[in-house]
Design a protein around this motif. Structure first.
Motif, short mmCIF file in Angstrom:
data_model
loop_
_atom_site.label_atom_id
_atom_site.label_comp_id
_atom_site.label_asym_id
_atom_site.label_seq_id
_atom_site.Cartn_x
_atom_site.Cartn_y
_atom_site.Cartn_z
N THR A 92 -6.34 19.63 -99.30
CA THR A 92 -6.82 18.30 -98.92
C THR A 92 -7.23 17.49 -100.14
O THR A 92 -7.71 16.37 -100.00
CB THR A 92 -8.02 18.42 -97.97
OG1 THR A 92 -9.06 19.18 -98.61
CG2 THR A 92 -7.62 19.08 -96.66
N ALA A 93 -7.09 18.06 -101.33
CA ALA A 93 -7.47 17.34 -102.56
C ALA A 93 -6.63 16.07 -102.71
O ALA A 93 -5.48 16.01 -102.27
CB ALA A 93 -7.29 18.25 -103.77
N THR A 94 -7.21 15.07 -103.35
CA THR A 94 -6.50 13.81 -103.59
C THR A 94 -5.62 13.96 -104.84
O THR A 94 -6.12 14.20 -105.94
CB THR A 94 -7.50 12.66 -103.79
OG1 THR A 94 -8.35 12.58 -102.64
CG2 THR A 94 -6.76 11.35 -103.97
N ASN A 95 -4.32 13.84 -104.65
CA ASN A 95 -3.35 13.91 -105.75
C ASN A 95 -3.57 15.11 -106.68
O ASN A 95 -3.72 14.95 -107.90
CB ASN A 95 -3.40 12.62 -106.59
CG ASN A 95 -3.01 11.40 -105.77
OD1 ASN A 95 -2.13 11.48 -104.92
ND2 ASN A 95 -3.67 10.28 -106.04
N PRO A 96 -3.60 16.34 -106.15
CA PRO A 96 -3.74 17.51 -107.04
C PRO A 96 -2.51 17.67 -107.93
O PRO A 96 -1.38 17.56 -107.46
CB PRO A 96 -3.88 18.68 -106.06
CG PRO A 96 -3.18 18.21 -104.82
CD PRO A 96 -3.41 16.73 -104.74
N LYS A 97 -2.75 17.90 -109.20
CA LYS A 97 -1.65 18.00 -110.16
C LYS A 97 -1.85 19.21 -111.07
O LYS A 97 -2.95 19.76 -111.17
CB LYS A 97 -1.55 16.73 -111.01
CG LYS A 97 -1.29 15.45 -110.21
CD LYS A 97 -1.18 14.24 -111.12
CE LYS A 97 -1.04 12.96 -110.31
NZ LYS A 97 0.14 12.94 -109.46
N CYS A 98 -0.78 19.63 -111.70
CA CYS A 98 -0.90 20.66 -112.74
C CYS A 98 0.07 20.32 -113.87
O CYS A 98 1.10 19.68 -113.65
CB CYS A 98 -0.63 22.06 -112.19
SG CYS A 98 1.10 22.42 -111.87
N HIS A 153 3.67 16.72 -103.56
CA HIS A 153 4.95 16.03 -103.39
C HIS A 153 5.93 16.42 -104.49
O HIS A 153 6.20 15.64 -105.40
CB HIS A 153 4.73 14.50 -103.39
CG HIS A 153 3.75 14.04 -102.36
ND1 HIS A 153 2.43 13.76 -102.66
CD2 HIS A 153 3.90 13.84 -101.02
CE1 HIS A 153 1.81 13.39 -101.55
NE2 HIS A 153 2.67 13.43 -100.54
N PRO A 154 6.47 17.64 -104.43
CA PRO A 154 7.45 18.06 -105.43
C PRO A 154 8.71 17.19 -105.35
O PRO A 154 9.11 16.76 -104.27
CB PRO A 154 7.74 19.51 -105.06
CG PRO A 154 7.37 19.62 -103.62
CD PRO A 154 6.23 18.68 -103.41
N GLN A 155 9.33 16.95 -106.51
CA GLN A 155 10.45 16.03 -106.58
C GLN A 155 11.81 16.70 -106.33
O GLN A 155 12.76 16.04 -105.93
CB GLN A 155 10.48 15.36 -107.96
CG GLN A 155 9.25 14.53 -108.25
CD GLN A 155 9.06 13.40 -107.26
OE1 GLN A 155 9.97 12.61 -107.03
NE2 GLN A 155 7.89 13.35 -106.63
N ASP A 156 11.90 17.99 -106.57
CA ASP A 156 13.19 18.66 -106.38
C ASP A 156 12.94 20.14 -106.06
O ASP A 156 11.80 20.59 -105.96
CB ASP A 156 14.07 18.52 -107.63
CG ASP A 156 13.34 18.94 -108.91
OD1 ASP A 156 12.51 19.89 -108.85
OD2 ASP A 156 13.58 18.32 -109.96
N GLN A 157 14.03 20.89 -105.94
CA GLN A 157 13.92 22.29 -105.56
C GLN A 157 13.20 23.12 -106.62
O GLN A 157 12.43 24.02 -106.30
CB GLN A 157 15.32 22.88 -105.32
CG GLN A 157 15.33 24.30 -104.79
CD GLN A 157 14.59 24.43 -103.47
OE1 GLN A 157 14.74 23.59 -102.58
NE2 GLN A 157 13.77 25.46 -103.32
#
Length: 917
Positions: A13-19, A137-141
């Protein structure tokens, strides 16, 4: 009030979690040299093409700098694929030498390896520019694939911001967690170990040391596009006494350090799992790891000293760990641990509360109990007031009936097939391959007599005046006896210094020699017979165990066989301890199981189950690969289909080879057939089958087509074989996901979402046949693929039954079902609802694992009813007193592995046993 369980399943539920991830690609020159070495070794060993064995590099490279979250083995085959991804970079000055050390050790069987590495440039290794990934929201496989490590890593780091967790109903235990480096999800472990005093009554026995282990894994589920997060909790029990014997190939140590091994920089304290390898009687760390430490002027504990003192430099309570610490966890090969395993439902509830408090997640759905008919399928009799031995010879019956005790009446046994009233008529009914002869191969007369006595009691038999014939009210049986001679003695394994071969390398020839002696030694039999073999206790050197030779040798002579260890006796050498009789009962019943014998009663109760009896019970199971090859010189995978007629309880087996030649065969004939296959010694470990990716894909696609056709033809045969009154039957077809999905790829979660799952079968079956087919996919709780569950509003309590897990699938018409079984009968003393494992090391955990039920196709029957029926089939395995992990008839398929063995198999993969439910 209907019970509800809360699955340990979450979504972010985090807002825009990124790594942020950085990558390393294998330099072209290094990749070419490594692949050349792999091909040289393949030619040297005559095994065909094999790729670089990166599986042996993975644990070494992950230990060198723990912020690696993923390695991709294709990176050693293709230049456009990264080899590894990490959340933090490190100095790579020593990486080249480290890789060379690994290559030298891995290819030690080849000559001039070092000269082939001499021209490789250590400066070729470098980091690519880091990339930022959106976890939601991954962009590709490729990015989607990265989520399976990136999201657990994200959660673990978030959890460690507040690493101390309160366990216990009063939150009286404070445990601090640290990272354990893993390429499978994320793992956290409490440290230092917690002490548990293990007591019996008021007497203190000893102190055990344990750590709690939390894991986060990302899993896909049927009919849901986005994966979800599962949490799991377990304990590790640590060795504190010297390890007298290191089993082959070695033991795993957990080494903690706050120093990065590749460049010597400081980092957060974490644990790295490392193997201590055994070479003959010596043990040592990997040479690459040892050299890596010497690069940075650091030192692992001496391997031999460490196994003698396995609690190396442990932190004290309430101290911050620093420096190198190391421990060895108990496994089944390292003896009996002082503390019982497993955690309590109360412990699970403690972790559940901690996750809700610490992490930016929300739970995915809840599961409501499905109401169904709860009934005991084979109810046991209540003991009668008087008990009279049932003998064929009425003149020998006791003139003075005695009072019955519950324990004296075998028909009161919790295990159905240990009850004479079920076993005797089942054994002697008219079947295709009956058991007419049992050969007892004995070393001690106590064991021989106990086995004869148990056979007579179980089957209502008495000796006659004719040879070895025993006769009873249901039929007769020939029981022969023969001393085993010296053929159960340990194999003559020699010291490494004497033969220059490891124990495992010596084992195949010794097994083959013993197998041939056994086959020549056994009396000839014209029909498939049974043998009960008294074997010696497991030897100190496990590779010296001749048990597998008896399995292979006896079946070659025409005997399906069951083994029993030497029995314990009381002071009178002619009598046995009462506890010693249980293995005797199990040995006899296990032999009957190998003949596919089920109770002589219908396996479906139409009124109580609410299902017509005209349903074939079938399952699919992948066994292993063979050394026999097809025209393309590729080993084949052997798969099984089992079918059971619920009216006659007839069990049949077939494989692709058998089906083409004979169709379905009786179960015992099928087992004997499996022993004739030339099994690949590496086929239990798919990591050793590192084919070229293109070659592997072509091979697998071809195999999948052939196996789909085989399955469809088997199902079609069942659909057109009436059970009663020429009525067109239904077929219940079941497959277990982890076992079957590589071959039946239409059962994979992503294919269930995007494709018609039955398309592979519809090519071979008519629509009318498809309408009589029920397809069910099951998934057991291995590898964290099924969620844990907590009873809502009653943390610490236990439940059983089948639950409909709602709001988990994208398709609102679909539900998953979770089948929960009761604790085992052997778990009489389980942890109380208010107890943590830290409160008591004596009590059983009593927390049975869950079975996931996915109903793929079920026309003409409601999902709840079919799910409950599948759940009830877990209690219809008559050779066990409790619900088993997978429903009938899976256990017949799984136990078939006893005959899918080879003299070249590593000792660890010889057999399973019935205690592993």
């Amino acid at each position: 009030m209907t019970k509800i369980i809360r699955p340990g399943a979450w979504e972010l539920t985090a807002t825009n979690p990124k790594c942020e991830l950085s990558a390393i690609y294998v330099p072209t020159a290094w990749r070419q040299v490594a692949n050349n070495l792999a091909q040289q070794r393949a030619r040297f060993k005559s095994q065909g093409y094999r790729a670089v064995p990166v599986y042996s590099l993975d644990p070494l490279i992950v230990g060198s700098f723990p912020q690696i979250i993923k390695t991709m083995r294709n990176g050693w085959q293709r230049g456009n694929i990264p080899w590894l991804l990490a959340t933090e970079t490190t100095d790579l000055s020593d990486l080249g030498n480290y890789i060379k050390d690994w290559l030298i050790e891995e290819f030690s069987s080849l000559k001039d390896v070092e000269s082939q590495l001499a021209n490789l440039n250590n400066d070729d290794w470098h980091w690519e520019e880091p990339k930022i990934y959106d976890l939601l929201h991954p962009q590709d496989q490729a990015e989607t694939s990265n989520l399976y490590q990136a999201i657990p890593d994200y959660l673990a780091k978030e959890f460690l911001q507040n690493p101390t967790v309160s366990f216990g109903v009063d939150e009286q235990y404070q445990l601090t967690f640290y990272r354990v480096v893993s390429l499978q999800g994320a793992e956290l472990m409490s440290w230092p170990p917690s002490e548990i005093t293990v007591t019996k009554g008021k007497e203190t026995i000893e102190t055990a040391y344990i750590s709690f282990v939390i894991s986060f894994v990302l899993q896909t589920v049927p009919w849901r596009e986005k994966p979800i997060i599962y949490n799991h909790l377990s304990i590790r029990r640590w060795l504190t006494q010297p390890l007298k014997y290191v089993p082959y190939p070695g033991v795993k140590a957990h080494v903690g350090d706050n120093r990065r091994w590749l460049d010597g920089q400081r980092q957060s304290f974490c644990f790295i799992p490392l193997m201590i390898n055994r070479y003959g009687k010596k043990v040592k760390w990997s040479q690459a790891i040892s050299n890596l430490f010497s690069f940075n002027d650091s030192q692992l504990p001496d391997a031999n000293n460490f196994v003698s003192n396995p609690n190396y430099n442990w932190s004290g309570v309430n101290t911050i760990p620093s420096g190198i610490q190391a421990a060895i966890a108990y496994t089944s090969k390292l003896g009996e641990p002082p503390c019982l395993g497993g955690i309590s439902p109360q412990d699970l509830a403690s972790l559940d509360r901690a996750i809700e408090a610490r992490l930016s997640v929300q739970r995915v759905g809840e599961a409501e109990r499905v109401i169904g008919n709860v009934f005991i399928f084979w109810p046991s009799e209540k003991p009668k007031n008087k008990i009279v031995p049932l003998l064929a010879d009425k003149d020998n019956q006791s003139p003075k009936p005695k009072k019955a005790k519950k324990s004296e009446d075998p028909n009161h046994s919790a295990t159905p097939m240990l009850r004479p009233k079920l076993a005797a008529p089942a054994v002697f009914r008219n079947v295709e391959n009956p058991i007419h002869t049992i050969l007892i191969l004995w070393e001690t007369p106590q064991c021989r007599d106990a086995l004869i006595d148990e056979i007579c009691k179980l089957l209502y038999l008495s000796p006659t005046n004719v040879g070895n014939i025993y006769e009873g009210v249901y039929g007769s049986l020939c029981i022969k006896t023969q001393h085993v001679g010296d053929l159960t003695q340990d194999l003559e394994i020699k010291a490494f210094s004497e033969t220059k071969k490891t124990y495992q390398q010596q084992r195949p020839n010794l097994l083959t020699e013993r197998t041939n002696k056994i086959t020549a030694f056994l009396p000839q039999t014209k029909e498939l017979s049974g043998a009960l073999i008294e074997i010696r206790p497991k030897p100190y050197i496990s590779e010296a165990d001749p048990k597998i030779a008896w399995r292979i040798g006896a079946v070659k002579a025409g005997y399906l066989n069951q083994h029993i260890h030497r029995l314990t006796t009381i002071k009178d050498p002619n009598k046995l301890k009462k506890s010693g009789l249980e293995p005797v009962k199990r040995a006899v019943s296990d032999l009957l199981r190998q003949f596919g014998i089920l109770p002589d009663t219908p396996l479906i109760d139409s009124k109580k189950d609410g299902i017509d009896i005209d349903v074939w019970l079938t399952c699919f199971y992948v066994l292993r690969r063979t050394r026999k090859t097809n025209a393309e010189n590729i080993p084949k995978t052997v798969v099984l289909m089992i079918r059971v007629n619920p009216l006659t309880a007839k069990v049949e087996l077939t494989t692709p080879d058998l089906f083409n030649k004979q169709g379905w065969v009786s179960y015992p004939v099928g087992l004997a057939h499996l022993s004739d296959e030339d099994w690949d010694s590496n086929s239990y470990d798919e990591n050793n089958e590192e084919l070229d990716e293109e070659q592997k894909r072509k091979e697998q696609t071809k195999e999948q087509r052939l196996i789909n056709k085989f399955v469809a033809e088997c199902l079609q045969d069942c659909l057109n074989t009436p059970i009663t009154d020429e009525k067109s039957p239904h077929v219940l077809f079941m497959a277990e996901a982890q076992n079957a999905r590589k071959m039946l790829n239409w059962l994979q979660n992503q294919n269930l979402v995007t494709n018609d799952p039955l398309q592979a079968l519809k090519q071979h079956l008519s629509q009318e046949e498809i309408n009589r087919l029920w397809v069910v996919r099951l998934r057991v709780a291995d590898n964290g693929e099924v969620p844990v569950a907590i009873v809502k509003d009653s943390p610490g309590s236990r439940t059983s039954g089948v639950y409909r897990w709602q709001n988990v699938c994208d398709d609102v018409e679909r539900s998953l079902f979770l089948s929960v079984r009761k604790p085992l009968n052997t778990e009489k003393h389980i942890l109380r609802t208010w107890q943590s494992r830290l409160d008591n090391g004596n009590r059983q955990a009593g927390r049975a694992r869950i079975l996931e039920i996915a109903l793929i196709h079920h026309p003409e029957i409601k999902g709840d009813k079919l799910a409950y029926f599948v759940h009830s089939l877990r209690s219809r395995w008559p050779y066990f007193a409790n619900d088993v992990a997978l429903p009938l008839p899976f256990r017949f398929a799984i136990k078939a592995k006893e005959y899918a063995v080879s003299a070249k198999d590593p000792v660890e993969s010889s057999e399973t046993d019935d205690s592993n439910f």
